[in-house]
Write a protein that holds these residues in place. Structure first.
Motif, short mmCIF file in Angstrom:
data_model
loop_
_atom_site.label_atom_id
_atom_site.label_comp_id
_atom_site.label_asym_id
_atom_site.label_seq_id
_atom_site.Cartn_x
_atom_site.Cartn_y
_atom_site.Cartn_z
N LYS A 187 0.84 -1.21 0.00
CA LYS A 187 0.00 0.00 0.00
C LYS A 187 0.88 1.26 0.00
N ARG A 188 1.91 1.25 0.84
CA ARG A 188 2.74 2.46 0.94
C ARG A 188 3.59 2.66 -0.32
N ILE A 189 4.06 1.57 -0.90
CA ILE A 189 4.78 1.70 -2.17
C ILE A 189 3.85 2.28 -3.23
N ASP A 190 2.65 1.73 -3.32
CA ASP A 190 1.69 2.20 -4.33
C ASP A 190 1.41 3.69 -4.17
N GLU A 191 1.29 4.14 -2.90
CA GLU A 191 1.02 5.57 -2.66
C GLU A 191 2.15 6.44 -3.20
#
Ligand SMILES: [Zn+2]
Length: 432
Positions: free
Chosen positions: A49-53
């Motif tokens: 999730k944090r990578i995608d953000e």
């Protein structure tokens, strides 16, 4: 429109964890999902999730990482320093240097214009805006043709469908902050220019608000010695160090001022007046009764500042108009000039020794036009610092002159914006 709505939604989900991931990628370089998980202890869905953000707002990009064992390449993620630029504006007394820097602090374009603080705010700001607008337009125009920094990103994009379709702004065209240096102190609470003998007409001008409004991005205003101190603190860091924690940058130009790095941060003081070393009192010197520009008697600047040396030489009938003339005479061996510069070195050394006893820096860097006199100035500074500072404070002290001031100013400005911006969740949300 759809892309804008999606981004707005994403903004609200950016949190301290996202910021932590960005900080790790900036410090460590590219990492795989597994490495991020191992370093943070986050579960795989959280890592994803944090990578995608970060990828979706364009500040991190996917890339292929070669396997150390020669096996199948892994997908990694890296901070993309070329995803946006910082506009750095260094307003000196007679000239202004502008640069577009990437998010690692590297200058991409630099221009110098022949207006500065002494031209007053209207004329100077007008030309700064025109020049900056031109630089940003040029950068946008040239961006489609070249991508010097992106060594393999073309391949990666094809390997990773959707990476470039994430809605990220085109590389190097996106302005994310403006960072401005002025040759005087800046009031910490308001961003106003204060105590400005060379910027009298600029007093109470709020450059932070002016630039922020014009370019619709966060703007930061700093003293010129502070940003040079910051640049040197990062550049002089030893192996494994993020930066030199305690450093003093002394600007010996028309006036005398200092930028202080203490425990790894710029020291501003309670109101922004820290580092005004030109008004430290020196006793018992010839000319110590000369009034200073601040109205007091006995300030070190009134004997050792560039303006005082210039005035003394003019009183003696020497054909000098600028500090470059003073440096020229000193280099030619003109006796009176050499004596004045040597004396200035000793007096500046007295003021610095007080700072050394107080702050215990490991580096003192001397810049400003007078530092072009080289050892004529530096020998007096060293002599007095070694003589007057306490032994414990000088055990690991280095004293050097600065030979790349213009570059240090620009890079320090970029670092100032990066330090305040890329470590702030508020900035990251605005960036998105
Ligand atoms: Zn003074």
């Amino acid at each position: 429109m759809l892309a804008i709505m999606t981004k707005a939604e994403e903004n609200t989900t950016l949190n301290d964890g996202t910021l932590e991931l960005l900080t790790r990628l900036r410090a460590r370089g590219a990492m795989t999902r597994s490495e991020i998980g191992a370093a943070t202890g986050w579960a795989r869905p959280t890592v994803n999730k944090r990578i995608d953000e970060l990828v979706s707002i364009g500040i991190v990009r996917p890339l292929t990482m070669p396997s150390p064992t020669g096996g199948r390449p892994a997908q990694g993620f890296a901070f993309d320093a070329s995803c946006a630029v910082i506009l750095a504006v260094d307003i000196a007394t007679t000239v202004t240097t502008l640069a577009l820097c990437d998010l690692s602090g590297r200058p991409v374009t630099i221009r110098t214009i022949e207006v500065g603080a002494e031209n007053g705010p209207e004329e100077t700001l007008g030309l700064i805006y025109t020049t900056a607008d031109g630089m940003l337009a040029d950068d946008t125009n040239s961006d489609g043709d070249t991508d010097d920094d992106g060594d393999t990103d073309g391949d990666d994009a094809s390997d990773t469908p959707g990476a470039d379709a994430s809605g990220a702004a085109p590389h190097a065209t996106r302005l994310c902050a403006v960072s401005i240096a002025v040759t005087t102190r800046v009031e910490t609470s308001t961003g106003n220019i204060i105590q400005a003998p060379v910027m009298r007409h600029w007093e109470n001008h709020n450059l932070r608000d002016l630039f922020s409004r014009r370019y619709q991005v966060p703007a930061f205003v700093e003293n010129d010695a502070n940003v040079r101190a910051l640049c040197k603190a990062y550049e002089l860091a030893g192996d494994g160090e993020r930066m030199v924690g305690d450093l003093l940058y002394v600007h010996a130009g028309m006036g005398l001022g200092a930028g202080i790095i203490s425990s790894g941060v710029i020291m501003h003081g309670s109101g922004g007046a820290a580092g005004d070393i030109g008004h430290i009192h020196v006793l018992g010197e010839v000319g110590a009764d000369r009034p200073c520009r601040c109205g007091n008697i006995g300030c070190v600047e009134a004997s050792a500042g560039g303006w005082a040396i210039l005035q003394s030489l003019q009183d003696a009938g020497k054909p000098v108009h600028t500090l470059a003339d003073v440096v020229g005479l000193a280099r030619q061996g003109d006796i009176e000039t050499v004596q004045l510069v040597r004396r200035a070195g000793r007096l500046i050394g007295d003021a610095i020794s007080t700072c050394v006893n107080l702050l215990n820096p490991s580096y003192i860097i001397v810049g400003g036009e007078l530092s072009d006199c080289g050892e004529l100035l530096m020998s007096g500074i060293r002599e007095r610092v070694w003589a007057r500072a306490q032994p414990l404070a000088t055990t690991s002290l280095h004293i050097e002159s600065c030979d790349d001031e213009a570059r240090a100013g620009i890079i320090g400005l970029a670092y100032a914006a990066i330090d305040q911006g890329l470590t702030s969740l508020e900035f990251l949300r605005q960036f998105a």
